[in-house]
Design a protein around this motif. Structure first.
Motif, mmCIF file in Angstrom:
data_model
loop_
_atom_site.group_PDB
_atom_site.id
_atom_site.type_symbol
_atom_site.label_atom_id
_atom_site.label_comp_id
_atom_site.label_asym_id
_atom_site.label_seq_id
_atom_site.Cartn_x
_atom_site.Cartn_y
_atom_site.Cartn_z
ATOM 1 N N ASP A 1 0.933 12.200 8.190
ATOM 2 C CA ASP A 1 0.137 10.498 8.185
ATOM 3 C C ASP A 1 -0.713 10.193 7.944
ATOM 4 O O ASP A 1 -1.451 9.730 8.471
ATOM 5 C CB ASP A 1 -0.786 10.905 10.208
ATOM 6 N N TRP A 2 -0.502 9.706 6.611
ATOM 7 C CA TRP A 2 -1.215 9.588 5.372
ATOM 8 C C TRP A 2 -1.613 7.916 5.223
ATOM 9 O O TRP A 2 -2.621 8.089 5.219
ATOM 10 C CB TRP A 2 -0.763 9.312 3.785
ATOM 11 N N LEU A 3 -0.578 7.538 5.782
ATOM 12 C CA LEU A 3 -0.465 5.854 6.339
ATOM 13 C C LEU A 3 -1.561 5.524 6.404
ATOM 14 O O LEU A 3 -2.253 4.195 6.404
ATOM 15 C CB LEU A 3 0.527 5.155 6.156
ATOM 16 N N SER A 4 -1.034 5.929 7.864
ATOM 17 C CA SER A 4 -2.043 5.378 8.751
ATOM 18 C C SER A 4 -3.689 6.448 8.870
ATOM 19 O O SER A 4 -4.639 5.314 9.505
ATOM 20 C CB SER A 4 -1.972 6.400 10.278
ATOM 21 N N TYR B 1 1.280 -1.478 -0.079
ATOM 22 C CA TYR B 1 0.059 0.276 -0.033
ATOM 23 C C TYR B 1 0.647 1.514 -0.465
ATOM 24 O O TYR B 1 0.357 2.407 -0.212
ATOM 25 C CB TYR B 1 -0.987 -0.119 1.455
ATOM 26 N N PRO B 2 2.015 1.058 0.694
ATOM 27 C CA PRO B 2 2.907 2.399 0.188
ATOM 28 C C PRO B 2 3.968 3.299 -0.713
ATOM 29 O O PRO B 2 3.459 4.008 -1.302
ATOM 30 C CB PRO B 2 3.984 2.456 1.523
ATOM 31 N N PHE B 3 3.077 2.246 -1.295
ATOM 32 C CA PHE B 3 3.932 2.556 -3.233
ATOM 33 C C PHE B 3 2.493 2.563 -3.659
ATOM 34 O O PHE B 3 2.959 2.258 -5.059
ATOM 35 C CB PHE B 3 4.834 1.412 -3.786
ATOM 36 N N GLY C 1 11.942 7.799 0.516
ATOM 37 C CA GLY C 1 10.665 7.280 1.654
ATOM 38 C C GLY C 1 9.391 7.365 0.247
ATOM 39 O O GLY C 1 9.087 7.240 -0.691
ATOM 40 N N PRO C 2 8.380 6.709 0.556
ATOM 41 C CA PRO C 2 6.698 6.116 -0.269
ATOM 42 C C PRO C 2 6.297 7.639 -0.415
ATOM 43 O O PRO C 2 6.077 9.038 0.577
ATOM 44 C CB PRO C 2 5.787 5.604 0.730
ATOM 45 N N GLU C 3 5.721 7.689 -1.493
ATOM 46 C CA GLU C 3 4.887 9.002 -1.684
ATOM 47 C C GLU C 3 2.968 8.908 -1.559
ATOM 48 O O GLU C 3 2.920 7.751 -0.997
ATOM 49 C CB GLU C 3 4.549 8.536 -3.392
ATOM 50 N N PRO C 4 2.871 9.638 -0.493
ATOM 51 C CA PRO C 4 1.717 10.061 0.262
ATOM 52 C C PRO C 4 0.447 10.048 -0.745
ATOM 53 O O PRO C 4 0.326 10.446 -1.562
ATOM 54 C CB PRO C 4 1.482 11.013 0.688
#
Length: 276
Positions: free
Chosen positions: A251-254, A184-186, A219-222
């Motif tokens: 805190d986009w992933l959370s 998901y982070p990618f 780092g991953p793109e939000p």
């Protein structure tokens, strides 16, 4: 799609002709739906026609399935009182350049059952459904482990996938040791705009750092979810369609995983995983 056209070729004359028909029927940059751990399931082909609420979501123009265990029978895939899904044709494909093929035990719990080499097929799927009608769709089936395919085709070679269809991926006893939710982070980097998924999420920070270090040192793109459409139960699991767009929150992933898992046994806390 240029990358796929460059990489793939027919292993037989008839397969080459089928592949040419596929390319000629697609636009230059088709929308692509990826179904990891697909096995012999083709539900991703039906959801766009079966659920009226998805009429605003564009149906993918090309489907890609991955699984490292070959579960495809030669004839009927699925039949009940309302639907029949069958493999009308299977065309063996070959690769024009080497791909790093590995079924990593860190990702796959049944790695010993995997074939010794990568296999690719172009499938012609015939659907007859009371609710979705009768139609055919092409599916590129890669006999590869999910993370291996995503790293080689998306992260390393830049393939764009507009849709991710994640359903009952087999965590635990089904052959998947690492959840696809670790990718998901990618999704922003992959160009994903629709995530059709169950609510199961298992984030592994060690695995996330491993992938980030290899492919995204900064780092991953939000990304963020702008809309969620509840589809109900598929294969015994609650499934939702999430519309995605690039985001800016730290805190986009959370935020995203909390929304995906809300009200489920996999509901996650609001802590942001650290992939640094």
């Amino acid at each position: 799609m240029d990358m796929l056209q460059r990489l793939l070729t027919g292993a037989t004359a008839s397969a080459g002709k089928a592949l040419e028909r596929l390319w000629s029927g697609l636009p230059g940059e088709p929308s692509i739906c990826w179904y990891p751990s697909a096995g012999n399931c083709f539900r991703d082909l039906l959801v766009w026609r079966h659920y009226p609420v998805l009429r605003e979501a564009p149906e993918p123009q090309l489907y890609i399935h991955t699984d490292y265990i070959d579960g495809l029978p030669d004839q009927d895939e699925y039949r009940d009182r309302h639907t029949r899904v069958s493999v009308a044709a299977r065309h063996p494909l070959a690769l024009n350049e080497p791909i790093r093929y590995r079924v990593d035990p860190a990702y796959a719990s049944l790695a010993g059952l995997a074939p010794n080499q990568l296999g690719v097929e172009l499938l012609e799927i015939h659907v007859q459904s009371d609710s979705a009608g009768e139609f055919r769709r092409p599916v590129l089936y890669f006999h590869m482990e999910n993370f291996n395919w995503f790293e080689e085709f998306v992260l390393a070679r830049g393939l764009r996938i507009s849709h991710l269809f994640k359903l009952r991926e087999g965590c635990g006893f089904g052959g998947a040791r690492a959840s696809v939710s670790n990718l998901y982070p990618f999704l922003a980097r992959a160009g994903c705009r629709w995530l059709i998924a169950d609510q199961e999420v298992h984030l592994d920070q060690h695995l996330g750092r491993r992938l980030t270090g290899r492919h995204s040192p900064s780092g991953p793109e939000p990304w963020q979810i702008t809309r969620t459409i509840r589809l109900g139960e598929l294969s015994g699991m609650e499934v939702q369609a999430h519309q995605l767009e690039p985001g800016k929150q730290t805190d986009w992933l959370s935020r995203a995983t909390e929304r995906i898992t809300r009200g489920s046994p996999w509901a996650v806390s609001a802590s942001q995983p650290d992939y640094s």
